[in-house]
Design a protein around this motif. Structure first.
Motif, PDB file in Angstrom:
ATOM      1  N   ASN A  98       8.692 -10.104 -12.352  1.00  0.00           N
ATOM      2  CA  ASN A  98       7.555 -10.314 -11.468  1.00  0.00           C
ATOM      3  C   ASN A  98       7.981 -10.484 -10.023  1.00  0.00           C
ATOM      4  O   ASN A  98       8.978 -11.149  -9.736  1.00  0.00           O
ATOM      5  N   LYS A  99       7.248  -9.866  -9.130  1.00  0.00           N
ATOM      6  CA  LYS A  99       7.485  -9.999  -7.702  1.00  0.00           C
ATOM      7  C   LYS A  99       6.428 -10.931  -7.131  1.00  0.00           C
ATOM      8  O   LYS A  99       5.250 -10.741  -7.328  1.00  0.00           O
ATOM      9  N   TYR A 146       3.532 -10.983  -2.127  1.00  0.00           N
ATOM     10  CA  TYR A 146       3.452  -9.650  -1.544  1.00  0.00           C
ATOM     11  C   TYR A 146       3.147  -9.778  -0.051  1.00  0.00           C
ATOM     12  O   TYR A 146       2.269 -10.525   0.363  1.00  0.00           O
ATOM     13  N   ASN A 156      -2.981  -6.511  -0.822  1.00  0.00           N
ATOM     14  CA  ASN A 156      -1.890  -7.485  -0.909  1.00  0.00           C
ATOM     15  C   ASN A 156      -2.415  -8.886  -1.184  1.00  0.00           C
ATOM     16  O   ASN A 156      -1.799  -9.670  -1.904  1.00  0.00           O
ATOM     17  N   GLN A 213      -3.210  -8.931  -4.836  1.00  0.00           N
ATOM     18  CA  GLN A 213      -1.972  -9.017  -5.613  1.00  0.00           C
ATOM     19  C   GLN A 213      -1.482 -10.463  -5.681  1.00  0.00           C
ATOM     20  O   GLN A 213      -1.080 -10.955  -6.733  1.00  0.00           O
ATOM     21  N   ASN A 214      -1.508 -11.149  -4.549  1.00  0.00           N
ATOM     22  CA  ASN A 214      -1.044 -12.534  -4.522  1.00  0.00           C
ATOM     23  C   ASN A 214      -1.957 -13.459  -5.319  1.00  0.00           C
ATOM     24  O   ASN A 214      -1.495 -14.392  -5.971  1.00  0.00           O
ATOM     25  N   SER A 235      -1.280 -12.778  -9.002  1.00  0.00           N
ATOM     26  CA  SER A 235       0.013 -13.375  -9.353  1.00  0.00           C
ATOM     27  C   SER A 235      -0.092 -14.885  -9.514  1.00  0.00           C
ATOM     28  O   SER A 235       0.512 -15.478 -10.422  1.00  0.00           O
ATOM     29  N   ASN A 276       9.589  -2.285  -6.030  1.00  0.00           N
ATOM     30  CA  ASN A 276       8.469  -2.896  -5.307  1.00  0.00           C
ATOM     31  C   ASN A 276       7.110  -2.470  -5.840  1.00  0.00           C
ATOM     32  O   ASN A 276       6.089  -2.674  -5.184  1.00  0.00           O
ATOM     33  N   THR A 331       3.793  -2.796  -7.756  1.00  0.00           N
ATOM     34  CA  THR A 331       3.021  -3.997  -8.040  1.00  0.00           C
ATOM     35  C   THR A 331       2.059  -3.783  -9.208  1.00  0.00           C
ATOM     36  O   THR A 331       1.836  -2.658  -9.664  1.00  0.00           O
ATOM     37  N   THR A 332       1.502  -4.878  -9.671  1.00  0.00           N
ATOM     38  CA  THR A 332       0.610  -4.870 -10.834  1.00  0.00           C
ATOM     39  C   THR A 332      -0.534  -3.878 -10.692  1.00  0.00           C
ATOM     40  O   THR A 332      -0.916  -3.220 -11.654  1.00  0.00           O
ATOM     41  N   ASP A 352      -0.819  -1.134  -8.632  1.00  0.00           N
ATOM     42  CA  ASP A 352      -0.510   0.179  -8.041  1.00  0.00           C
ATOM     43  C   ASP A 352      -0.928   1.302  -8.998  1.00  0.00           C
ATOM     44  O   ASP A 352      -0.096   2.051  -9.510  1.00  0.00           O
TER      45      ASP A 352
END
Length: 353
Positions: free
Chosen positions: A265-266, A269, A276, A279-280, A283, A308, A310-311, A313
């Protein structure tokens, strides 16, 4: 590990579109003639285990992903989502929010008596997820469910009755080949599908696998919650990864070695674009439950590096899809190389004769 027939239990964690990398895992396992016993998953992990259990090989799975029209799923723009508007309003006093502050924002109760059943911190967060998601979401869950249903039906898999025949154990008394998890926001509880459907007055055998996958994959603010009704009460179900994004405890490793793959997991973002921000937020709301067991209970775990990506994309290029599959393939090869020679237990020997 030499190329001999092996049985393993498998768990696949969540990770959105990055779960395409699991195709690489299955490609590696097929080359090594590995057989899967019971499988478990959450979110995209439930989708991939369902497709694999139906009988698709890695090449066919890749073709299915290539043919799926992600753009047809989109219902609205990210900037129009209620959660994005609520986040931006809070920026006036907070500035850019970290994960803890996002949860604090969602913990502020939304006054809606229909959902305001549990007033604990997690209950408030789930209440916010349900209320805001019911107003407007990014993607059409019905479209996803219809696609999954057709894919499974081509292999004559419709209900969980078609997926009996797995290894029965204390953890899986009904012997379903795959199981998955979701979160019941109304009861603030993690639910195992299909076993726990009896609570809602539903026979697990008669429940559609596609519906269960859709429930387990209902990412907050991205897909609408799925509602089950019992005695006039609405139970709102969402992605099980919200409480536990790696439900390895569904697999009994006393039967065969239990292995699992997770998407690395990143966090955080960068940027303040709506996508973005979303995404955060997504997450932040994952893994907010209490783990059932220590993760040492699974024999082998491997993270899959996804760069890079993301979930969310969903509009990936063919190049990036290929990169994801290759990442899963490399991770699986590395994990299988670590596994000690394995001899079937007497129990497994009896079942496969």
């Amino acid at each position: 590990m030499d190329k001999l027939n092996r049985f393993f239990g498998l768990t696949l964690g969540g990770g959105g579109v990055r779960g395409i990398s699991y195709i690489g895992v299955f490609k590696s396992s097929e080359e090594r003639r590995i057989h899967w016993g019971n499988m478990a998953g959450v979110s995209v992990g439930s989708l991939m285990t369902a497709i694999k259990t139906a009988g698709y090989n890695a090449i066919e799975m890749q073709s299915l992903m290539d043919d799926f029209n992600f753009q047809k799923m989109q219902k609205t723009s990210v900037s129009e989502l209620p959660i994005i508007k609520r986040y931006k309003e809070s920026l006036i006093t907070r500035g850019k929010m970290n994960e803890t502050e996002i949860l604090e924002l969602l913990n502020q109760p939304i006054r809606d008596k229909q959902y305001d059943i549990n007033t604990s911190s997690r209950g408030n967060i789930l209440n916010s997820i349900v209320t805001l998601s019911n107003e407007k979401v990014l993607y059409d869950g019905d479209y996803l469910e219809d696609w999954i249903y057709k894919v499974l039906a081509l292999k004559e898999i419709r209900t969980f009755k078609d997926l009996r025949g797995g290894f029965k154990s204390e953890k899986n008394p009904n012997g379903y080949k795959i199981r998955m998890t979701c979160v019941d926001c109304t009861r603030v509880r993690l639910v195992v599908l299909p076993d726990d459907l009896t609570y809602y007055g539903i026979n697990p055998d008669n429940f559609e696998v596609a519906k269960a996958v859709r429930i387990s994959s209902s990412i907050p603010f991205v897909f609408s919650p799925v509602t089950l009704n019992k005695n006039g009460v609405k139970y709102n179900l969402i992605d099980g990864g919200v409480f536990d994004n790696f439900p390895f405890w569904l697999i009994d490793n006393s039967i065969y070695p239990a292995i699992g793959f997770k998407i690395k997991n990143k966090k955080n973002y960068l940027g303040i674009s709506p996508i973005n921000i979303l995404q955060n937020i997504v997450s932040a709301v994952y893994d907010i439950g209490i783990p059932y067991h220590s993760k040492t209970e699974i024999d082998y775990i491997k993270d899959i590096e996804v760069s890079n990506i993301t979930t969310l994309d969903f509009n990936l290029s063919e190049e990036l899809k290929t990169m994801l599959i290759q990442s899963g393939y490399i991770a699986a090869n590395n994990l299988f190389a670590q596994i000690r020679p394995y001899f079937f237990t007497d129990y497994v020997r009896r079942l496969i004769r």
